[in-house]
Scaffold this motif. Structure first.
Motif, PDB file in Angstrom:
ATOM      1  N   SER A  17      41.573  35.753  36.482  1.00 36.61           N
ATOM      2  CA  SER A  17      41.787  34.520  35.737  1.00 36.61           C
ATOM      3  C   SER A  17      40.480  34.000  35.157  1.00 36.61           C
ATOM      4  CB  SER A  17      42.372  33.438  36.660  1.00 36.61           C
ATOM      5  OG  SER A  17      43.634  33.817  37.171  1.00 36.61           O
ATOM      6  N   LEU A  18      40.618  33.286  34.061  1.00 34.64           N
ATOM      7  CA  LEU A  18      39.507  32.560  33.449  1.00 34.64           C
ATOM      8  C   LEU A  18      40.059  31.264  32.870  1.00 34.64           C
ATOM      9  CD1 LEU A  18      37.406  35.148  31.371  1.00 34.64           C
ATOM     10  CD2 LEU A  18      36.632  33.881  33.381  1.00 34.64           C
ATOM     11  N   VAL A  63      51.239  36.183  25.464  1.00 35.06           N
ATOM     12  CA  VAL A  63      50.579  35.428  26.539  1.00 35.06           C
ATOM     13  C   VAL A  63      51.525  34.478  27.272  1.00 35.06           C
ATOM     14  CG1 VAL A  63      48.412  35.560  25.267  1.00 35.06           C
ATOM     15  CG2 VAL A  63      49.775  33.459  25.148  1.00 35.06           C
ATOM     16  N   LYS A  64      52.770  34.394  26.813  1.00 39.92           N
ATOM     17  CA  LYS A  64      53.731  33.494  27.463  1.00 39.92           C
ATOM     18  C   LYS A  64      53.871  33.836  28.938  1.00 39.92           C
ATOM     19  CE  LYS A  64      56.635  32.188  23.548  1.00 39.92           C
ATOM     20  NZ  LYS A  64      57.948  32.356  22.878  1.00 39.92           N
ATOM     21  N   GLY A  65      53.852  32.803  29.763  1.00 37.77           N
ATOM     22  CA  GLY A  65      53.986  32.991  31.200  1.00 37.77           C
ATOM     23  C   GLY A  65      52.671  33.285  31.904  1.00 37.77           C
ATOM     24  N   ARG A  66      51.627  33.561  31.139  1.00 39.35           N
ATOM     25  CA  ARG A  66      50.318  33.868  31.735  1.00 39.35           C
ATOM     26  C   ARG A  66      49.267  32.826  31.374  1.00 39.35           C
ATOM     27  NH1 ARG A  66      47.624  38.301  30.203  1.00 39.35           N
ATOM     28  NH2 ARG A  66      48.524  38.378  28.096  1.00 39.35           N
ATOM     29  N   PHE A  67      49.349  32.287  30.172  1.00 40.97           N
ATOM     30  CA  PHE A  67      48.358  31.328  29.694  1.00 40.97           C
ATOM     31  C   PHE A  67      48.984  29.935  29.617  1.00 40.97           C
ATOM     32  CE2 PHE A  67      45.536  34.356  26.935  1.00 40.97           C
ATOM     33  CZ  PHE A  67      45.424  35.223  28.016  1.00 40.97           C
ATOM     34  N   THR A  68      48.143  28.919  29.863  1.00 44.40           N
ATOM     35  CA  THR A  68      48.578  27.531  29.744  1.00 44.40           C
ATOM     36  C   THR A  68      47.541  26.745  28.962  1.00 44.40           C
ATOM     37  OG1 THR A  68      49.737  27.648  31.871  1.00 44.40           O
ATOM     38  CG2 THR A  68      49.279  25.458  30.977  1.00 44.40           C
ATOM     39  N   ASP A  79      41.722  22.919  26.799  1.00 40.37           N
ATOM     40  CA  ASP A  79      41.523  23.974  27.783  1.00 40.37           C
ATOM     41  C   ASP A  79      42.571  25.075  27.630  1.00 40.37           C
ATOM     42  OD1 ASP A  79      40.561  21.742  30.510  1.00 40.37           O
ATOM     43  OD2 ASP A  79      39.406  22.624  28.873  1.00 40.37           O
ATOM     44  N   LEU A  80      42.202  26.251  28.101  1.00 39.92           N
ATOM     45  CA  LEU A  80      43.137  27.372  28.139  1.00 39.92           C
ATOM     46  C   LEU A  80      42.979  28.062  29.489  1.00 39.92           C
ATOM     47  CD1 LEU A  80      45.242  28.999  26.468  1.00 39.92           C
ATOM     48  CD2 LEU A  80      43.362  30.568  25.910  1.00 39.92           C
ATOM     49  N   GLN A  81      43.968  27.920  30.337  1.00 39.23           N
ATOM     50  CA  GLN A  81      43.980  28.614  31.611  1.00 39.23           C
ATOM     51  C   GLN A  81      44.635  29.966  31.409  1.00 39.23           C
ATOM     52  OE1 GLN A  81      42.709  27.760  34.672  1.00 39.23           O
ATOM     53  NE2 GLN A  81      43.323  29.835  35.291  1.00 39.23           N
ATOM     54  N   MET A  82      43.903  31.020  31.724  1.00 42.35           N
ATOM     55  CA  MET A  82      44.376  32.381  31.491  1.00 42.35           C
ATOM     56  C   MET A  82      44.502  33.094  32.829  1.00 42.35           C
ATOM     57  SD  MET A  82      42.129  33.394  28.138  1.00 42.35           S
ATOM     58  CE  MET A  82      40.585  33.440  29.049  1.00 42.35           C
ATOM     59  N   ASN A  83      45.711  33.468  33.180  1.00 42.23           N
ATOM     60  CA  ASN A  83      45.986  34.172  34.435  1.00 42.23           C
ATOM     61  C   ASN A  83      46.503  35.575  34.147  1.00 42.23           C
ATOM     62  OD1 ASN A  83      45.334  31.813  35.881  1.00 42.23           O
ATOM     63  ND2 ASN A  83      47.449  31.081  35.765  1.00 42.23           N
ATOM     64  N   ASP A  84      46.431  36.431  35.158  1.00 39.51           N
ATOM     65  CA  ASP A  84      46.925  37.800  35.040  1.00 39.51           C
ATOM     66  C   ASP A  84      46.391  38.462  33.771  1.00 39.51           C
ATOM     67  OD1 ASP A  84      50.194  39.421  34.718  1.00 39.51           O
ATOM     68  OD2 ASP A  84      48.326  40.110  35.651  1.00 39.51           O
ATOM     69  N   LEU A  85      45.097  38.387  33.604  1.00 38.00           N
ATOM     70  CA  LEU A  85      44.479  38.916  32.385  1.00 38.00           C
ATOM     71  C   LEU A  85      44.606  40.426  32.309  1.00 38.00           C
ATOM     72  CD1 LEU A  85      41.450  36.515  32.295  1.00 38.00           C
ATOM     73  CD2 LEU A  85      43.008  36.914  30.383  1.00 38.00           C
ATOM     74  N   LYS A  86      44.755  40.909  31.089  1.00 38.17           N
ATOM     75  CA  LYS A  86      44.928  42.331  30.810  1.00 38.17           C
ATOM     76  C   LYS A  86      43.819  42.801  29.876  1.00 38.17           C
ATOM     77  CE  LYS A  86      49.930  41.500  30.899  1.00 38.17           C
ATOM     78  NZ  LYS A  86      50.130  41.983  32.280  1.00 38.17           N
ATOM     79  N   PRO A  87      43.537  44.096  29.877  1.00 34.66           N
ATOM     80  CA  PRO A  87      42.504  44.595  28.955  1.00 34.66           C
ATOM     81  C   PRO A  87      42.779  44.219  27.497  1.00 34.66           C
ATOM     82  CG  PRO A  87      42.988  46.250  30.599  1.00 34.66           C
ATOM     83  CD  PRO A  87      43.977  45.143  30.823  1.00 34.66           C
ATOM     84  N   ASP A  88      44.049  44.130  27.111  1.00 36.95           N
ATOM     85  CA  ASP A  88      44.382  43.756  25.736  1.00 36.95           C
ATOM     86  C   ASP A  88      44.026  42.309  25.413  1.00 36.95           C
ATOM     87  OD1 ASP A  88      47.423  45.772  25.242  1.00 36.95           O
ATOM     88  OD2 ASP A  88      45.288  46.268  25.150  1.00 36.95           O
TER      89      ASP A  88
END
Length: 115
Positions: A17-18, A63-68, A79-88
């Motif tokens: 996450s970031l 990014v639906k369901g992963r980013f808020t 702000d952008l909360q990014m979870n379950d990040l992927k190489p893409d």
């Protein structure tokens, strides 16, 4: 003139996450439509998430369901909360604001997702 300054990028492993933050100048921040975009090498800049002045969020399907996305109108921040990040998700992420026909971009922050 509105200035947008992003922070929070970095290197993270897949699944990590970031949290990105964008600070904006200007007294009318609460009235801005604001958004996060990203651009990966060789690709066009694409919308990631938006949040309107009425606090209505919208997300890219990828990014639906992963980013808020969220905003704090008192602090003039986005702000952008990014979870379950992927190489893409690897890209330069940009803050964007629009108000009464004018628009502005931040300088971007690099997000790299790699093991």
């Amino acid at each position: 003139q509105v200035q947008l300054v992003e922070s929070g990028g970095g290197l993270v492993r897949p699944g990590g996450s970031l949290r990105l933050s964008c600070r904006a100048s200007g007294r009318a921040f609460s009235a801005y439509d604001i958004a996060w975009y990203r651009q990966a090498p060789g690709n066009q800049r694409e919308m990631v998430a938006t949040i309107s002045s009425r606090l209505i969020p919208n997300y890219a399907d990828s990014v639906k369901g992963r980013f808020t996305v969220s905003r704090n109108n008192r602090a003039n921040t986005l702000d952008l909360q990014m979870n379950d990040l992927k190489p893409d998700d690897t890209a330069v992420y940009y803050c964007y604001a629009r108000f009464r026909g004018d628009s502005w971009w931040g300088q971007g922050t690099q997000v790299t997702v790699s093991s």
